[in-house]
Design a protein around this motif. Structure first.
Motif, short mmCIF file in Angstrom:
data_model
loop_
_atom_site.label_atom_id
_atom_site.label_comp_id
_atom_site.label_asym_id
_atom_site.label_seq_id
_atom_site.Cartn_x
_atom_site.Cartn_y
_atom_site.Cartn_z
N ASP A 158 22.86 -0.72 0.09
CA ASP A 158 21.67 -1.52 0.48
C ASP A 158 20.55 -0.48 0.89
OD1 ASP A 158 20.33 -4.00 1.19
OD2 ASP A 158 21.86 -4.54 2.21
N VAL A 159 19.43 -0.65 0.32
CA VAL A 159 18.22 0.62 0.50
C VAL A 159 17.34 -0.02 1.57
CG1 VAL A 159 16.26 1.89 -0.33
CG2 VAL A 159 18.59 1.39 -1.71
N TYR A 160 17.51 0.98 2.89
CA TYR A 160 16.82 0.40 3.98
C TYR A 160 15.60 1.21 4.48
CZ TYR A 160 19.99 -3.34 5.34
OH TYR A 160 20.72 -4.31 5.51
N SER A 161 15.64 2.38 3.50
CA SER A 161 14.44 3.52 3.96
C SER A 161 13.33 3.20 3.02
CB SER A 161 15.06 4.67 3.80
OG SER A 161 14.98 5.14 2.27
N GLY A 162 12.09 3.30 3.47
CA GLY A 162 10.91 3.37 2.48
C GLY A 162 10.81 4.74 2.23
N ARG A 163 11.39 5.17 1.46
CA ARG A 163 11.20 6.77 1.12
C ARG A 163 11.74 7.25 -0.44
NH1 ARG A 163 13.31 10.03 6.50
NH2 ARG A 163 12.42 8.39 8.01
N LYS A 164 12.06 8.04 -0.68
CA LYS A 164 12.27 8.40 -2.02
C LYS A 164 14.00 8.54 -2.47
CE LYS A 164 8.06 10.71 -2.73
NZ LYS A 164 7.14 11.91 -2.83
N LEU A 165 14.54 8.22 -3.55
CA LEU A 165 15.77 8.24 -3.82
C LEU A 165 15.78 8.44 -5.19
CD1 LEU A 165 15.54 5.37 -1.91
CD2 LEU A 165 17.75 5.71 -1.63
N SER A 166 16.88 9.26 -5.70
CA SER A 166 17.31 9.59 -7.09
C SER A 166 18.39 10.08 -7.37
CB SER A 166 15.98 10.72 -7.72
OG SER A 166 16.34 11.95 -6.79
N GLY A 188 15.26 -3.85 0.17
CA GLY A 188 14.80 -4.93 0.91
C GLY A 188 13.88 -4.30 1.80
N ILE A 189 13.16 -3.06 1.45
CA ILE A 189 12.16 -2.41 2.29
C ILE A 189 11.12 -1.99 1.62
CG2 ILE A 189 13.13 0.01 2.31
CD1 ILE A 189 11.73 -1.96 5.34
N HIS A 190 9.82 -2.01 2.01
CA HIS A 190 8.60 -1.61 1.28
C HIS A 190 8.45 -0.14 1.28
CE1 HIS A 190 7.33 -1.67 5.37
NE2 HIS A 190 6.53 -0.93 5.31
N ASN A 191 7.64 0.25 0.30
CA ASN A 191 7.05 1.73 -0.06
C ASN A 191 8.30 2.54 -0.35
OD1 ASN A 191 4.61 1.22 0.70
ND2 ASN A 191 4.89 1.50 3.04
N THR A 192 9.28 2.11 -1.19
CA THR A 192 10.30 2.88 -1.64
C THR A 192 10.26 3.21 -3.22
OG1 THR A 192 11.79 1.55 -0.02
CG2 THR A 192 12.80 2.63 -2.02
N LYS A 193 10.76 4.31 -3.49
CA LYS A 193 10.56 4.83 -4.70
C LYS A 193 11.91 5.47 -5.36
CE LYS A 193 8.29 8.31 -7.76
NZ LYS A 193 7.35 9.56 -7.57
N LEU A 194 12.30 4.82 -6.42
CA LEU A 194 13.78 5.31 -6.91
C LEU A 194 13.60 5.84 -8.31
CD1 LEU A 194 14.37 2.28 -5.41
CD2 LEU A 194 16.71 3.14 -5.67
N THR A 195 14.03 7.10 -8.52
CA THR A 195 14.00 7.63 -9.96
C THR A 195 15.34 8.04 -10.42
OG1 THR A 195 12.18 8.58 -9.19
CG2 THR A 195 12.74 9.51 -10.93
N ASN A 209 13.38 -7.47 -3.12
CA ASN A 209 13.19 -8.62 -2.26
C ASN A 209 12.09 -8.10 -1.10
OD1 ASN A 209 15.18 -7.67 -0.34
ND2 ASN A 209 15.67 -9.58 0.22
N SER A 210 11.40 -6.99 -1.71
CA SER A 210 10.43 -6.57 -0.67
C SER A 210 8.98 -6.13 -1.49
CB SER A 210 10.64 -5.32 0.09
OG SER A 210 9.67 -4.98 1.12
N PRO A 232 11.67 -13.79 0.04
CA PRO A 232 12.58 -14.58 1.10
C PRO A 232 11.95 -15.41 1.84
CG PRO A 232 12.14 -12.13 1.99
CD PRO A 232 11.67 -12.18 0.66
N ASP A 233 10.31 -15.06 1.96
CA ASP A 233 9.60 -16.29 2.44
C ASP A 233 7.98 -15.82 2.24
OD1 ASP A 233 8.52 -14.23 4.85
OD2 ASP A 233 10.49 -14.39 5.37
N GLY A 234 7.09 -16.72 2.67
CA GLY A 234 5.68 -16.48 2.29
C GLY A 234 5.11 -15.08 3.07
N GLY A 235 5.69 -14.65 4.05
CA GLY A 235 5.19 -13.26 4.60
C GLY A 235 5.85 -12.11 4.07
N HIS A 236 6.65 -12.33 3.24
CA HIS A 236 7.60 -11.03 2.82
C HIS A 236 7.64 -11.37 1.27
CE1 HIS A 236 8.93 -11.08 6.90
NE2 HIS A 236 8.75 -10.17 6.84
N GLN A 237 6.23 -11.21 0.52
CA GLN A 237 6.36 -11.50 -0.98
C GLN A 237 6.50 -10.19 -1.71
OE1 GLN A 237 2.31 -13.40 -0.72
NE2 GLN A 237 3.03 -15.27 -1.65
#
Length: 314
Positions: A158-166, A188-195, A209-210, A232-237
């Motif tokens: 589960d990725v909870y960090s809005g950071r960089k993963l590779s 499930g968190i915004h501003n996340t980059k996976l490479t 779902n973020s 998940p809802d209209g506030g988290h498209q």
């Protein structure tokens, strides 16, 4: 004379005392002075994890068996792992057969985590879901789901960090069994980059779902669904999703399912959309349905292997 030299070394705080493994150190009956530095060649034999530890009073810390370990030979003392700017998981893990708790402890501690880059792949099997809370460079790292992973919407990583993963791989315990509801990686968190991240052989290899998520040269292969995306809802498209390159082979149900209604959502299909600005560009696939439901401003341009029968359901 040898005993005298040994005593001098034990009490000299300017010099580290060396052990082969953590077990050797914690079982030693030597009464080290507080502040002594212990140099370990490996955490466990043959698995790497060489590191420096500090001797402290057990009463001054809370042992957790990961980075704070109470001594057995001298119970009044404990060893505390030194963190030199980043975490190497091999310095935290004793049992590679079920190490989810140790991996989670490491991720919760440091801002940047890193795996030992060894010549062979290191596999971390776990019966506990792993939560990645920091930047992470996997190197030759495999996270493998244990046989205890069963049930709907159970997530291995589960990725909870809005950071960089590779550079890591996520696999189930048995490639021949796609456990219903088992998700390889969920973001499930915004501003996340996976490479260069691979998820293979799950019911859902990827679940997003973020918003503001970018996947570069990531792979989702041999899943029932290789990637599910939903709000998940209209506030988290799921706005501003970019899947750029990578291999997406062998799906049974869907290669990409955008607006996947198999997951809980309060999106009203008559008045709301799951999101906008989705790009799936330069991905290579063989067969499988690409399904779009209630998603606007979408661009899909994939490479299909010869002989495949791609379908798009919109």
């Amino acid at each position: 004379p040898d005993d005298a030299i040994e005593t001098l070394l034990i009490n000299d705080l300017s010099q580290a005392y060396e052990f082969l493994t953590l077990s050797d150190a914690v079982n030693s009956s030597i009464g080290f002075p507080v502040g002594k530095v212990i140099n370990l060649k490996e955490r466990t034999s043959g698995n790497g994890g060489g590191s420096m530890w500090d001797v402290v009073l057990t009463s001054s810390v809370t042992p957790n068996t990961f980075n704070i370990v109470q001594c057995v030979g001298t119970p009044s003392l404990a060893l505390v792992l030194r963190i030199d700017g980043f975490v190497k998981l091999s310095r935290w893990v004793d049992n590679y057969g079920d190490c989810g708790d140790a991996v989670n402890a490491a991720f919760s501690y440091a801002d940047v985590a890193n795996i030992d880059t060894t010549s062979s792949t290191k596999t971390y099997s776990t019966n506990t879901p792993i939560s990645i809370l920091t930047n992470f460079r996997g190197g030759t790292c495999v996270f493998k789901a244990g046989a205890a992973f069963v049930g709907d919407e159970v997530v291995l990583v589960d990725v909870y960090s809005g950071r960089k993963l590779s550079d890591f791989i996520v696999i189930p315990f048995d490639f021949g069994i796609k456990v219903p509801g088992l998700i390889g990686i969920r973001v499930g968190i915004h501003n996340t980059k996976l490479t260069d991240v691979i998820s293979s052989g799950f019911d859902y290899c990827w679940a997003l779902n973020s918003f503001s998520i970018t996947l570069i040269n990531c792979n989702g292969v041999n899943g029932n669904t290789n990637m599910s995306l939903w709000a998940p809802d209209g506030g988290h498209q799921i706005n501003a999703i970019n899947v750029l390159g990578g291999e997406w082979f062998g799906s049974v149900d869907y290669c990409f399912n955008v607006g996947d209604d198999r997951f809980p959502t309060t999106i009203d299909p008559n008045t709301q959309v799951h999101g906008a600005m989705l790009k799936i560009i330069g991905c290579t696939t063989d067969t499988g349905v690409i399904k779009l439901d209630k998603m606007i401003n979408t661009e899909i341009s994939c490479y299909f292997e010869a002989g495949s029968s791609p379908q798009q359901d919109s």
